[in-house]
Design an enzyme around this catalytic site. Structure first.
Site, short mmCIF file in Angstrom:
data_model
loop_
_atom_site.label_atom_id
_atom_site.label_comp_id
_atom_site.label_asym_id
_atom_site.label_seq_id
_atom_site.Cartn_x
_atom_site.Cartn_y
_atom_site.Cartn_z
N ARG A 156 -7.74 -19.72 -1.87
CA ARG A 156 -7.02 -21.00 -1.82
C ARG A 156 -5.58 -20.87 -1.34
O ARG A 156 -5.14 -21.59 -0.44
CB ARG A 156 -7.00 -21.66 -3.21
CG ARG A 156 -8.25 -22.35 -3.62
CD ARG A 156 -8.45 -22.24 -5.12
NE ARG A 156 -8.88 -20.88 -5.38
CZ ARG A 156 -10.16 -20.51 -5.37
NH1 ARG A 156 -11.09 -21.41 -5.25
NH2 ARG A 156 -10.50 -19.24 -5.54
N ARG A 179 2.15 -12.43 -1.88
CA ARG A 179 1.36 -12.24 -3.12
C ARG A 179 1.26 -10.75 -3.39
O ARG A 179 1.01 -9.96 -2.46
CB ARG A 179 -0.02 -12.85 -3.02
CG ARG A 179 -0.91 -12.46 -4.20
CD ARG A 179 -2.20 -13.21 -4.27
NE ARG A 179 -2.00 -14.59 -4.71
CZ ARG A 179 -2.98 -15.41 -5.05
NH1 ARG A 179 -4.24 -15.01 -4.99
NH2 ARG A 179 -2.72 -16.63 -5.45
#
Ligand code: CP
Length: 316
Positions: free
Chosen positions: A54, A104
């Protein structure tokens, strides 16, 4: 705003402004051609050292809908495998002309560290147990737009159920939801609560049955086994008996209540009902809203003083 590393970087007024900007982005996303020239000439690198579906794809889609160039870095196919350091990786991409990094990493604090190695803007796309600020923003957007009170969550009760201890989503969401006025209840066994929740401004409950009929939002979390270095103190059967959403429990949700989950869902574990059969489920709406909210974040970081009304008006 130079970077978005934590929800705590944002005042409540700034959160509300970002969500209003996301309304403009949602209007763009509803067009036949959902693209505007707002970030033409800008390059955004998505730099993921941890798996994602996502967050990565919605950031990349958000950047493209604002006409930015997108550079995709994946640690598993990069020169990191030949021993290149994180610092050298960031400096290399910066030399290619990156204006913003979306980062991330499994370790808390890496996005902040990246700001020391580049002049580009840095957005935290999830770092360890620490923070996932754009998840909290898209969740706040989903809740406020469903309940129609765009500036506040005052009077709403939100239960966050499951593995709170290892969850960056829980930490970001508790911060945003409580500062926007919601009452937050954490529902988890002691083994899956943080060692201290002092200052979190929340209450706790020890089973989903205590809350399911009373909440405005039931926010389910996945068991984050990849972040657990100890064995679970309770058995999986005990966990699912007390904390899983079953068909029977879903039927006890109030008619107006929302069911949310950040994804990925582990069906048969925390989610023992098909969410598509729960009328209040907003799980796929969260995903769609993620694009609008991430467009708002990227535009705020890179759009400068250009008026959204002008820049967002035309097709690319
Ligand atoms: N919610 C979330 O961060 O999902 P991904 O891990 O798929 O990005």
């Amino acid at each position: 705003m130079n970077h978005l590393l934590s929800t705590r970087d944002l005042s409540v007024d700034e959160i509300v402004q970002l969500l209003e900007l996301a309304d403009h982005m949602a209007e763009i996303n509803s067009r036949a051609v959902p693209k505007v020239p707002a970030l033409r000439g800008k390059t955004i690198a998505s730099v993921f050292f941890e798996d994602s579906t996502r967050t990565r794809l919605s950031f990349e889609t958000a950047a493209k809908r604002l006409s930015a160039e997108v550079m995709t870095f994946s640690a598993s196919t990069s020169s990191v495998n030949k021993g290149e350091s994180l610092r050298d990786t960031i400096e290399t991409l910066t030399a290619m002309g990156v204006h913003a990094f979306v980062v991330r990493h499994k370790s808390s604090g890496v996005p902040k560290q990246v700001t020391q190695w580049t002049n580009a803007a840095v957005v935290n796309a999830g770092d360890g147990w620490h923070q996932h600020p754009t998840q909290a923003m898209l969740d706040a957007y989903t809740i406020t737009r469903n309940f129609g009170d765009k500036e506040s969550m005052a009077g709403r009760t939100i239960a966050i159920v499951g593995d709170i201890k290892h969850s960056r989503v829980a930490r970001s969401n508790v911060d945003v939801f409580t500062r926007m006025g919601a009452t937050v209840v954490l529902v988890a066994p002691d083994a899956l609560l943080p060692s201290s929740i002092e200052g979190w401004n929340v209450t706790t409950a020890s089973s989903i049955d205590e809350v399911v009929g009373h909440v405005d939002v039931l926010y389910m979390l996945r068991m984050q086994r990849e972040r657990m270095d100890e064995s679970l103190v309770i058995s999986m059967k005990e966990y699912t008996d007390l904390y899983a959403l079953t068909q029977d429990r879903a039927a006890r949700l109030a008619p107006h209540a929302l069911l949310m989950h950040p994804g990925p869902i582990n069906r048969g574990v925390e989610m023992q009902v098909d969410p598509s059969e729960v009328p209040g489920s907003r799980i796929l709406q969260q995903v769609a809203n993620g694009i609008s909210v991430r467009m708002a974040v990227l535009f705020s970081l890179l759009g400068g003083e250009i008026s959204p009304a002008i820049t967002l008006g035309g097709d690319a």
